[in-house]
Every structure is written in structure tokens, then in C-alpha cells.
Design a protein around this motif. Sequence first.
Motif, PDB file in Angstrom:
ATOM      1  N   THR A   1      -2.208 -41.684 -60.255  1.00  0.00           N
ATOM      2  CA  THR A   1      -3.496 -41.719 -59.568  1.00  0.00           C
ATOM      3  C   THR A   1      -3.608 -42.958 -58.700  1.00  0.00           C
ATOM      4  OG1 THR A   1      -4.487 -40.577 -61.461  1.00  0.00           O
ATOM      5  CG2 THR A   1      -5.986 -41.591 -59.891  1.00  0.00           C
ATOM      6  N   VAL A   2      -3.197 -44.116 -59.232  1.00  0.00           N
ATOM      7  CA  VAL A   2      -3.244 -45.359 -58.461  1.00  0.00           C
ATOM      8  C   VAL A   2      -2.339 -45.268 -57.239  1.00  0.00           C
ATOM      9  CG1 VAL A   2      -2.611 -47.801 -58.504  1.00  0.00           C
ATOM     10  CG2 VAL A   2      -3.947 -46.832 -60.369  1.00  0.00           C
ATOM     11  N   GLU A   3      -1.150 -44.704 -57.411  1.00  0.00           N
ATOM     12  CA  GLU A   3      -0.229 -44.594 -56.284  1.00  0.00           C
ATOM     13  C   GLU A   3      -0.774 -43.653 -55.215  1.00  0.00           C
ATOM     14  OE1 GLU A   3       3.731 -43.670 -57.436  1.00  0.00           O
ATOM     15  OE2 GLU A   3       4.012 -45.510 -58.584  1.00  0.00           O
ATOM     16  N   MET A   4      -1.383 -42.544 -55.628  1.00  0.00           N
ATOM     17  CA  MET A   4      -1.979 -41.625 -54.659  1.00  0.00           C
ATOM     18  C   MET A   4      -3.102 -42.309 -53.890  1.00  0.00           C
ATOM     19  SD  MET A   4      -1.990 -38.092 -56.886  1.00  0.00           S
ATOM     20  CE  MET A   4      -3.107 -37.245 -55.763  1.00  0.00           C
ATOM     21  N   ALA A   5      -3.916 -43.099 -54.595  1.00  0.00           N
ATOM     22  CA  ALA A   5      -5.002 -43.826 -53.938  1.00  0.00           C
ATOM     23  C   ALA A   5      -4.446 -44.854 -52.954  1.00  0.00           C
ATOM     24  CB  ALA A   5      -5.885 -44.504 -54.973  1.00  0.00           C
ATOM     25  N   TYR A   6      -3.366 -45.514 -53.347  1.00  0.00           N
ATOM     26  CA  TYR A   6      -2.751 -46.507 -52.463  1.00  0.00           C
ATOM     27  C   TYR A   6      -2.291 -45.865 -51.153  1.00  0.00           C
ATOM     28  CZ  TYR A   6       0.764 -49.690 -50.582  1.00  0.00           C
ATOM     29  OH  TYR A   6       1.497 -50.492 -49.743  1.00  0.00           O
ATOM     30  N   TYR A   7      -1.741 -44.674 -51.237  1.00  0.00           N
ATOM     31  CA  TYR A   7      -1.249 -44.001 -50.046  1.00  0.00           C
ATOM     32  C   TYR A   7      -2.356 -43.333 -49.228  1.00  0.00           C
ATOM     33  CZ  TYR A   7       3.467 -44.711 -51.833  1.00  0.00           C
ATOM     34  OH  TYR A   7       4.644 -45.286 -52.275  1.00  0.00           O
ATOM     35  N   GLY A   8      -3.593 -43.303 -49.759  1.00  0.00           N
ATOM     36  CA  GLY A   8      -4.693 -42.796 -48.937  1.00  0.00           C
ATOM     37  C   GLY A   8      -5.530 -41.701 -49.539  1.00  0.00           C
ATOM     38  N   ALA A   9      -5.188 -41.186 -50.731  1.00  0.00           N
ATOM     39  CA  ALA A   9      -6.048 -40.196 -51.385  1.00  0.00           C
ATOM     40  C   ALA A   9      -7.396 -40.851 -51.702  1.00  0.00           C
ATOM     41  CB  ALA A   9      -5.393 -39.674 -52.660  1.00  0.00           C
TER      42      ALA A   9
ATOM     43  N   PHE B   1       4.662 -36.489 -67.256  1.00  0.00           N
ATOM     44  CA  PHE B   1       5.158 -35.152 -66.949  1.00  0.00           C
ATOM     45  C   PHE B   1       6.463 -35.297 -66.184  1.00  0.00           C
ATOM     46  CE2 PHE B   1       0.562 -34.600 -67.275  1.00  0.00           C
ATOM     47  CZ  PHE B   1       0.465 -33.490 -68.092  1.00  0.00           C
ATOM     48  N   GLU B   2       7.419 -34.467 -66.516  1.00  0.00           N
ATOM     49  CA  GLU B   2       8.687 -34.506 -65.788  1.00  0.00           C
ATOM     50  C   GLU B   2       8.520 -34.017 -64.353  1.00  0.00           C
ATOM     51  OE1 GLU B   2      11.824 -32.506 -67.762  1.00  0.00           O
ATOM     52  OE2 GLU B   2      11.725 -33.756 -69.569  1.00  0.00           O
ATOM     53  N   LYS B   3       7.639 -33.047 -64.163  1.00  0.00           N
ATOM     54  CA  LYS B   3       7.453 -32.511 -62.820  1.00  0.00           C
ATOM     55  C   LYS B   3       6.069 -31.896 -62.694  1.00  0.00           C
ATOM     56  CE  LYS B   3       9.543 -29.405 -59.397  1.00  0.00           C
ATOM     57  NZ  LYS B   3      10.626 -28.424 -59.119  1.00  0.00           N
ATOM     58  N   PHE B   4       5.395 -32.165 -61.570  1.00  0.00           N
ATOM     59  CA  PHE B   4       4.157 -31.468 -61.280  1.00  0.00           C
ATOM     60  C   PHE B   4       4.020 -31.324 -59.773  1.00  0.00           C
ATOM     61  CE2 PHE B   4       1.813 -35.298 -60.130  1.00  0.00           C
ATOM     62  CZ  PHE B   4       2.444 -36.283 -60.885  1.00  0.00           C
ATOM     63  N   ALA B   5       3.001 -30.637 -59.328  1.00  0.00           N
ATOM     64  CA  ALA B   5       2.863 -30.246 -57.923  1.00  0.00           C
ATOM     65  C   ALA B   5       2.902 -31.467 -57.005  1.00  0.00           C
ATOM     66  CB  ALA B   5       1.556 -29.490 -57.728  1.00  0.00           C
ATOM     67  N   PRO B   6       3.675 -31.405 -55.918  1.00  0.00           N
ATOM     68  CA  PRO B   6       3.693 -32.513 -54.965  1.00  0.00           C
ATOM     69  C   PRO B   6       2.293 -32.796 -54.421  1.00  0.00           C
ATOM     70  CG  PRO B   6       5.460 -30.952 -54.491  1.00  0.00           C
ATOM     71  CD  PRO B   6       4.588 -30.314 -55.520  1.00  0.00           C
ATOM     72  N   ALA B   7       2.025 -34.078 -54.166  1.00  0.00           N
ATOM     73  CA  ALA B   7       0.750 -34.478 -53.576  1.00  0.00           C
ATOM     74  C   ALA B   7       0.961 -34.757 -52.089  1.00  0.00           C
ATOM     75  CB  ALA B   7       0.209 -35.722 -54.275  1.00  0.00           C
ATOM     76  N   TYR B   8       0.070 -34.207 -51.264  1.00  0.00           N
ATOM     77  CA  TYR B   8       0.140 -34.384 -49.811  1.00  0.00           C
ATOM     78  C   TYR B   8      -1.033 -35.254 -49.362  1.00  0.00           C
ATOM     79  CZ  TYR B   8       3.084 -30.197 -50.255  1.00  0.00           C
ATOM     80  OH  TYR B   8       4.043 -29.286 -50.630  1.00  0.00           O
ATOM     81  N   ILE B   9      -0.725 -36.334 -48.656  1.00  0.00           N
ATOM     82  CA  ILE B   9      -1.764 -37.269 -48.226  1.00  0.00           C
ATOM     83  C   ILE B   9      -1.608 -37.530 -46.734  1.00  0.00           C
ATOM     84  CG2 ILE B   9      -2.743 -39.574 -48.567  1.00  0.00           C
ATOM     85  CD1 ILE B   9      -1.209 -39.408 -51.379  1.00  0.00           C
ATOM     86  N   VAL B  10      -2.720 -37.458 -46.009  1.00  0.00           N
ATOM     87  CA  VAL B  10      -2.707 -37.657 -44.561  1.00  0.00           C
ATOM     88  C   VAL B  10      -3.666 -38.790 -44.209  1.00  0.00           C
ATOM     89  CG1 VAL B  10      -3.059 -36.612 -42.299  1.00  0.00           C
ATOM     90  CG2 VAL B  10      -2.269 -35.194 -44.218  1.00  0.00           C
ATOM     91  N   LYS B  11      -3.175 -39.762 -43.441  1.00  0.00           N
ATOM     92  CA  LYS B  11      -4.029 -40.834 -42.920  1.00  0.00           C
ATOM     93  C   LYS B  11      -4.107 -40.711 -41.400  1.00  0.00           C
ATOM     94  CE  LYS B  11      -4.014 -45.038 -44.534  1.00  0.00           C
ATOM     95  NZ  LYS B  11      -5.302 -45.172 -45.258  1.00  0.00           N
ATOM     96  N   GLU B  12      -5.321 -40.582 -40.890  1.00  0.00           N
ATOM     97  CA  GLU B  12      -5.561 -40.447 -39.453  1.00  0.00           C
ATOM     98  C   GLU B  12      -5.651 -41.820 -38.785  1.00  0.00           C
ATOM     99  OE1 GLU B  12      -5.804 -37.689 -37.738  1.00  0.00           O
ATOM    100  OE2 GLU B  12      -6.467 -36.052 -39.035  1.00  0.00           O
ATOM    101  N   ASN B  13      -5.695 -41.790 -37.466  1.00  0.00           N
ATOM    102  CA  ASN B  13      -5.965 -42.982 -36.650  1.00  0.00           C
ATOM    103  C   ASN B  13      -5.004 -44.119 -36.980  1.00  0.00           C
ATOM    104  OD1 ASN B  13      -7.404 -44.391 -34.652  1.00  0.00           O
ATOM    105  ND2 ASN B  13      -8.707 -45.368 -36.188  1.00  0.00           N
TER     106      ASN B  13
END
Length: 306
Positions: free
Chosen positions: A138-146, A184-196
Motif C-alpha cells: 500500500t505504501v509503495e502504491m501511494a509513493y508511485y501515485g495511487a 501473497f506470492e502473487k496478486f493482480a498488477p497495480a496500474y498507476i498513472v500520473k498526469e502533467n
Amino acid sequence: MRSNRKFWRTFSSSILHHFLESEGVHNQFVDSRKYIQTDNNWREARVDWGWSERLIKRDVLPLLQEGLVVTQGFLGGTNNGLTTTLGREGSDFSAAIFAFCLDAAGMYIWKDVPGLLNADPKYFPDTVCYAEISYQETVEMAYYGASVIHPKTIKPLANKQIPLYVKSFLNPEGEGTKISDCRFEKFAPAYIVKENQCLVSFSVKDFTFISEQNLGTIFNALSELRIKINLMQNSAISFSICTDYHPTRLHRLIQTLHDQFVIHYNTELRLYTIKNYDTESLNKMLKDKEVLLEQRTRTTFQFVSK
């Protein structure tokens, strides 16, 4: 503006307190400014965790044994009575502070989404809601822009192994997402998009290699101008960064470094990140895109595109 924010946070909490009383739900209102103790930095106050925990356990814990407690989010206070604010996502952070100080069994956040999604529905129609995910992911996803949970909300919960439940107020009966110390060994890939986004490249004017000294000069300028790096990459003779586009800061950066470096930049870009990527997710994201820069680790793939 400061007085208005303070007023509306307290006013809305008071409305909730009195509404619950009118519905027969007994509760007590406490002023968070007396319990979330901070330094005097107005916009991004630092919490005094030890003092806050002592006050909350002393006064709020006995009240909870009697029934519900209502308080404000986003606000803290100093030991001499000044009001402070907790910065971005300060309301969620307030809940995490109380949860930490009370050794809570769990914390709930109510959003307009069914839980923590693997992608923004604005860009991806076929999103997946994670049933459970780890603090670290969760922290890593937030860092990348989630944008669902801020890392500072996760930190105190993870330190005491307090699970966080993200649920939807549009569907209160839905399962939502549990954030905890799980693996978890594997779960759905997370897609993150940052605009501008803006891609800036530096090369030394005398065609020498990019050295540690050169990088130190660039990093010092970025720090002084409060320019956050979202992605960086270097070759023998150039160093490139992807950052949020702030025209004034970029202009000042170029002014600061133009004597030492040749600087090129592109604007109106997007930064795409795939966490826990696989071949299918890579093909999905790269299709029909012009890639200006890309970077891959064992679990994360990022690229900058027009």
C-alpha cells in the motif's frame, strides 16, 4: 483561510455529535487539538507521539468505555494552545494517530470506492478490488501515485500491527479491503498513472561523464526548489528525471544550473507505473504509446510517455 478551516472542521464534527444525540446514539465530543500534540508548524505539523499517547489514554480511553466519541480530523494543537494542521490527508492521519495511541483493534476509512483498487477507474474500466493487501504494498502504491491512502496514515498502524479497513459509504455492506501485515506470492498488477509530468535531462557541457559531484549539484538544486523526483535514470553522459510539472520551479532550476549543464525538457507527459507486472500487463500498458524513458526492477515497471 486558516480560521475558516479550523471553524468548519470543528463545526462539522459538532453537527455529527448533535445529530447522533438526536437519533438516540449517545456520544461525547472531544477536541482533537487537546490530544494530538504537535510542534508549531501550521501546515505540516509533526506529532509528539509520546505526549499524545499519554493524553489520549488518560482521557479518551475512559470515555470510550462509556460509549462513542466524536472528534475532528486534520487538526492538532501545541502545548501552549495554538491550533495546527496535519497536512495532506490529515483526516485519515488523525484517525491513525488515535488508533495508534489507543492500541485499537482496527481502523476503518470510508471512501466513495469499494476498497483499494488496482487502478483508477478513470483510466481503466476493468479494475480489481483487493480483498487484502500488505502495509508495504500500500505504501509503495501511494509513493508511485495511487491516491486512496497516504503513507503517513499507514506508518503508525503498521508499527503496532493495527489492520486498516477501506470500505465504501456507497455500499456499507461490501467487503472492502483489509490492509495488514499479510503476504501473497502473487496478486493482480497495480496500474498507476500520473498526469502533467515533465522529463528533464542534464548533460555536462564539456562532454565528461556524469559524476557523483555533478549529481550532488543537481540534487541540491532540486531540494532547494522542492522538486520531487518521480523517476530518475542516468547514462555515462546524461542524467534524466521525471517530475511533476511546475513551470516556475522548472524555470528557476534551469536558471540555477544552466552554467554547468545543457538542459532539455519535455512537458505534457504521463508517468505510468505497473506494480507486480507480468507480460500481459506490460503489453496492455505499452500498446500504442511513444515511450521516452523506461525503467524496470524485479517487481515494478515505469515509463514516461506522451
